[in-house]
Design a protein around this motif. Structure first.
Motif, mmCIF file in Angstrom:
data_model
loop_
_atom_site.group_PDB
_atom_site.id
_atom_site.type_symbol
_atom_site.label_atom_id
_atom_site.label_comp_id
_atom_site.label_asym_id
_atom_site.label_seq_id
_atom_site.Cartn_x
_atom_site.Cartn_y
_atom_site.Cartn_z
ATOM 1 N N SER A 1 157.552 8.572 42.635
ATOM 2 C CA SER A 1 158.779 8.725 43.412
ATOM 3 C C SER A 1 158.515 8.443 45.049
ATOM 4 N N TYR A 2 158.359 7.119 45.563
ATOM 5 C CA TYR A 2 157.731 7.008 46.598
ATOM 6 C C TYR A 2 158.385 7.404 47.852
ATOM 7 N N PRO A 3 157.741 8.341 48.670
ATOM 8 C CA PRO A 3 156.162 8.201 49.071
ATOM 9 C C PRO A 3 155.424 9.382 48.253
ATOM 10 N N GLN A 4 155.967 10.229 47.216
ATOM 11 C CA GLN A 4 155.561 11.321 46.493
ATOM 12 C C GLN A 4 154.740 10.513 45.266
ATOM 13 N N VAL A 5 153.397 11.142 45.079
ATOM 14 C CA VAL A 5 152.983 10.510 43.978
ATOM 15 C C VAL A 5 152.162 11.625 42.945
ATOM 16 N N VAL A 6 152.589 11.975 41.892
ATOM 17 C CA VAL A 6 152.189 13.097 41.094
ATOM 18 C C VAL A 6 150.751 12.542 40.354
ATOM 19 N N LEU A 7 149.475 13.336 40.573
ATOM 20 C CA LEU A 7 148.506 13.196 39.815
ATOM 21 C C LEU A 7 148.034 14.250 38.974
ATOM 22 N N SER A 8 147.376 13.926 37.941
ATOM 23 C CA SER A 8 146.906 15.329 37.128
ATOM 24 C C SER A 8 145.421 14.864 37.093
ATOM 25 N N PRO A 9 144.633 15.869 36.799
ATOM 26 C CA PRO A 9 143.025 15.724 36.741
ATOM 27 C C PRO A 9 142.839 15.014 35.241
ATOM 28 N N ASP A 10 141.846 14.091 35.188
ATOM 29 C CA ASP A 10 141.694 13.125 34.232
ATOM 30 C C ASP A 10 140.687 14.359 33.256
ATOM 31 N N GLY A 11 141.204 14.176 32.096
ATOM 32 C CA GLY A 11 140.461 15.169 31.210
ATOM 33 C C GLY A 11 141.286 16.434 30.425
ATOM 34 N N PHE A 12 140.445 17.002 29.837
ATOM 35 C CA PHE A 12 141.189 18.081 28.777
ATOM 36 C C PHE A 12 141.627 19.416 29.722
ATOM 37 N N SER A 13 142.724 19.935 29.669
ATOM 38 C CA SER A 13 143.259 21.175 30.461
ATOM 39 C C SER A 13 143.517 22.162 29.365
ATOM 40 N N TRP A 14 143.123 23.642 29.574
ATOM 41 C CA TRP A 14 143.476 24.451 28.832
ATOM 42 C C TRP A 14 144.702 24.929 29.071
ATOM 43 N N LEU A 15 145.326 24.947 30.431
ATOM 44 C CA LEU A 15 146.453 25.344 30.761
ATOM 45 C C LEU A 15 147.436 24.577 30.108
ATOM 46 N N LYS A 16 147.338 23.275 30.013
ATOM 47 C CA LYS A 16 148.216 22.332 29.138
ATOM 48 C C LYS A 16 148.369 22.772 27.797
ATOM 49 N N PHE A 17 147.148 22.795 27.159
ATOM 50 C CA PHE A 17 146.924 23.345 25.673
ATOM 51 C C PHE A 17 147.768 24.464 25.375
ATOM 52 N N PHE A 18 147.457 25.783 25.999
ATOM 53 C CA PHE A 18 148.052 26.934 25.928
ATOM 54 C C PHE A 18 149.620 26.718 26.098
ATOM 55 N N THR A 19 149.944 25.704 26.945
ATOM 56 C CA THR A 19 151.482 26.051 27.109
ATOM 57 C C THR A 19 152.110 24.940 26.497
ATOM 58 N N LEU A 20 151.657 24.377 25.438
ATOM 59 C CA LEU A 20 152.008 23.106 24.469
ATOM 60 C C LEU A 20 152.684 22.095 25.541
ATOM 61 N N GLN B 1 132.325 5.735 45.599
ATOM 62 C CA GLN B 1 131.929 7.153 45.258
ATOM 63 C C GLN B 1 132.793 7.918 46.037
ATOM 64 N N ASP B 2 133.669 7.684 47.057
ATOM 65 C CA ASP B 2 134.648 8.539 47.730
ATOM 66 C C ASP B 2 136.033 8.469 47.123
ATOM 67 N N MET B 3 135.967 7.788 45.980
ATOM 68 C CA MET B 3 137.482 7.940 45.264
ATOM 69 C C MET B 3 137.542 8.924 44.140
ATOM 70 N N ASN B 4 138.827 9.792 44.103
ATOM 71 C CA ASN B 4 138.946 10.764 43.136
ATOM 72 C C ASN B 4 139.365 9.803 41.853
ATOM 73 N N VAL B 5 139.141 10.514 40.784
ATOM 74 C CA VAL B 5 139.838 9.984 39.322
ATOM 75 C C VAL B 5 140.827 10.670 38.969
ATOM 76 N N ALA B 6 142.123 10.454 38.772
ATOM 77 C CA ALA B 6 143.052 11.291 37.989
ATOM 78 C C ALA B 6 143.967 10.467 37.069
ATOM 79 N N VAL B 7 144.783 11.059 36.619
ATOM 80 C CA VAL B 7 146.034 10.249 35.687
ATOM 81 C C VAL B 7 147.323 10.091 36.542
ATOM 82 N N LEU B 8 147.908 9.149 36.725
ATOM 83 C CA LEU B 8 149.088 9.041 37.367
ATOM 84 C C LEU B 8 150.195 9.344 36.339
ATOM 85 N N LYS B 9 150.888 10.522 37.035
ATOM 86 C CA LYS B 9 152.072 11.010 36.122
ATOM 87 C C LYS B 9 153.345 10.662 36.518
ATOM 88 N N GLN B 10 153.666 10.494 37.719
ATOM 89 C CA GLN B 10 154.990 10.063 38.227
ATOM 90 C C GLN B 10 154.955 9.500 39.680
#
Length: 123
Positions: A35-54, A24-33
């Motif tokens: 570059s160890y040790p940096q990990v870029v995550l995006s929320p799982d699901g639909f994003s209006w920001l992404k939609f309107f900015t294509l 239960q204590d794990m968060n769900v996201a989409v792995l975007k990029q």
């Protein structure tokens, strides 16, 4: 009595087939990029920001992974952190410590994704 025994067997068999249960204590996201040790995550699901900015802008966030980060693939096997980049674009479950550093990453299977979406809809 037989029905109770059958019910117990069916429930225990179902849990053993799952192979693993996402805590239960794990968060769900989409792995975007990665570059160890940096990990870029995006929320799982639909994003209006992404939609309107294509797709030009997204609400992705960069996190730092600890040195001994544990990475599991879809088949619950531990993989080395160097192979994490091969899973970019896939949904993951992430466990973080108190300082918001990633300590564990699970690459999710399709069944786990469906289960987590159902669990989120119930909450």
């Amino acid at each position: 009595m037989r029905r109770l025994l059958l019910l117990v067997l069916l429930l225990s068999a179902n849990l053993s087939w799952a192979g693993r249960v996402v805590p239960q204590d794990m968060n769900v996201a989409v792995l975007k990029q990665v570059s160890y040790p940096q990990v870029v995550l995006s929320p799982d699901g639909f994003s209006w920001l992404k939609f309107f900015t294509l797709g030009w802008l997204s609400n992705s966030t960069s996190y730092t992974a600890v040195e001994g980060v544990r990475v599991r693939d879809e088949h619950n096997r531990f993989i080395v952190k160097g192979r994490l980049a091969e899973n970019a674009g896939k949904p993951v479950a992430v466990k973080m410590d108190n300082s918001k550093q990633i300590v564990e990453i699970w690459v999710l299977s399709e069944e786990e994704q469906a289960y987590l979406r159902q669990r989120a809809a119930k909450q």
